[in-house]
Scaffold this active site. Structure first.
Site: not given
Length: 469
Positions: A107, A240
């Protein structure tokens, strides 16, 4: 110089000097920094170690003598002592200073690769004190060799507390945090049938509990799976990029991120899905040479087209291949329930067309209506611990049993996105990250191993000790 060193040794040899120095360090760390007067009790232990030696005379001398005379006991206790030493030394370091994490998915490619081991600074934003202190050390939420046995006891639950740090979370920081939707997890597998009626068991442990509710329904989830609640500090760790901080307004237009009306600065590692039309198939060696993850490459022979994640640099390199005809960036324009706030009728958003959305800030009051309630419902109920009910007859919103027309946020919130924009489950899917979920700032890669290979054959030397930006 020699005399000075000898003088220092003589001074340090004084038991009162050692007691004073160690006590000062202890008080500054455990009492002043943590703002907890109960830790002052530890000064009595330090006094006994250096001055009174009462425990030494009462118990330790006997223990050492018994261990010296019994070989089997001595061997066993050497292991116990080594383990206790590791726990006493490493656990405080892990709580107060740093954490080590491994990247499990793509990701964050190409900023971070699957198999990267990263160092995370907890001093940067300030160490977060454990909510659940009674837990097995060095594991996150389940005991070793088990899949569903909790590694913690909820007999004691401490409120959120963060110590002073050297900075705050800023736009574009790469942040490690507890997964917000990980408060409830569904573990196990479900039986699904394909179009030919064949049954297969599918493990859903990595799928969000709330996504399972939307797709399967509450009855099937609770009848077929084991549902568990997890405290904040025992939820899975995610990493993230923080694209918007508290008080910002974020919008995604055709895949491009805008914060407060300004486009996000260029981040070299960001990649998107592209549709690549070709005259003939591209060989895997070309993909490897260009640094493209072949596991994320799809090919349709009928259409003569690939789908693959590419950075801006990758697009230019791919254009140089003779078999490539056209490269077009994919943009999803079809709204769905999987996108936050899971209400496509009111908010017809996708991962590429999203917002504008204001990120809640502590102390700010917003009006509450049935129209904007989906944006803040989870914050009010799950993150800030209120009861929330809606009278569907007259539209009245009740918070803690009292009619409410507005709400004041207790915490700051953040909006996180993965750099692999079309292959990242992030805030576009599950919403805001509360400040009490923030663990630390990703600092550098200290080890990187290619998935499927071992430490002897798979080390990516070019990534060792690379800073994370």
């Amino acid at each position: 110089m020699k005399k000075a060193i000898e003088k220092l040794r003589e001074i340090w040899g004084n038991k009162w000097v050692r007691f004073s120095v160690v006590s000062l360090i202890y008080v500054l760390w455990f009492v002043v920094w943590t703002r907890n007067l109960l830790w002052l009790l530890g000064v009595a232990v330090i006094y006994d170690i250096y001055i009174s030696k009462y425990i030494n005379r009462l118990w330790l001398d006997r223990y050492r003598a018994y261990k010296k005379d019994h070989k089997a006991f001595r061997k066993a206790m050497e292991w116990v002592e080594a383990l206790l030493f590791a726990v006493v030394v490493v656990v405080p370091l892990k709580i107060y200073f740093f954490g080590m994490y491994v990247i499990p998915s793509s990701s964050m490619e190409r900023t971070l690769l699957t198999g990267d081991y990263i160092f995370v600074s907890k001093l940067h934003y300030g160490p977060k004190m454990p909510n659940t202190p009674l837990s097995f050390p060095f594991v996150q939420n389940t005991l070793p060799l088990t899949e569903t046995t909790p590694s913690y006891l909820e007999w004691i639950q401490w409120p959120y507390k963060r110590l002073a740090g050297r900075d705050i979370v800023r736009n574009d920081d790469v942040v490690v945090f507890n997964f917000p939707e990980g408060d409830t997890v569904a573990l196990g597998s479900i039986t699904v049938k394909d179009e030919y009626g064949r049954s297969t068991d599918t493990d859903v442990s990595t799928t969000s509990y709330y996504e399972l509710l939307r797709s399967l329904g509450r009855e099937k989830v609770y009848s077929d799976l084991k549902v568990m609640y997890r405290p904040v500090d025992k939820r899975e760790n995610y990493i993230k990029r923080c694209v918007a901080v508290a008080g910002d307004t974020i919008q995604v237009i055709d895949g491009n991120v805008f914060v407060n009306g300004r486009q996000q600065q260029n981040i070299p590692g960001v990649q998107y899905i592209y549709l690549v039309s070709v005259t003939s198939p591209i060989g895997n060696r070309a993909f490897e040479r260009l640094g493209i993850n072949t596991e994320e490459v799809g090919y349709s022979p009928e259409a003569g087209r690939y789908t693959m994640p590419l950075t801006a640099e990758g697009v230019e390199l791919l254009k140089s291949l003779p078999e490539v005809k056209e490269i077009v960036r994919y943009i999803n324009r079809i709204p769905g329930e999987s996108i936050f706030p899971h209400d496509p009728a009111r908010y017809p958003w996708t991962e590429d067309i999203f917002g504008p959305l204001w990120v809640p800030k502590a102390g700010t009051t917003v009006p509450l209506t049935l129209e904007n309630l989906p944006l803040y419902e989870r914050i009010i109920r799950n993150y800030e611990g209120n009861t929330l009910e809606v009278n569907r007859t007259d539209g009245t919103i009740y918070i803690n049993g009292t009619p409410a027309t507005d709400y004041t946020f207790k915490m700051d919130y953040y909006f996180m996105m993965g750099d692999n924009r079309h292959n990242s489950a992030d805030s576009r899917f599950w919403g805001f990250v509360p400040e009490d979920h923030i663990e630390g700032k990703a600092s550098f890669v200290w080890l990187s191993i290619t998935p499927g290979k071992n430490i002897f054959t798979g080390i990516r030397w070019d990534r060792m000790f690379r800073g994370i930006h």
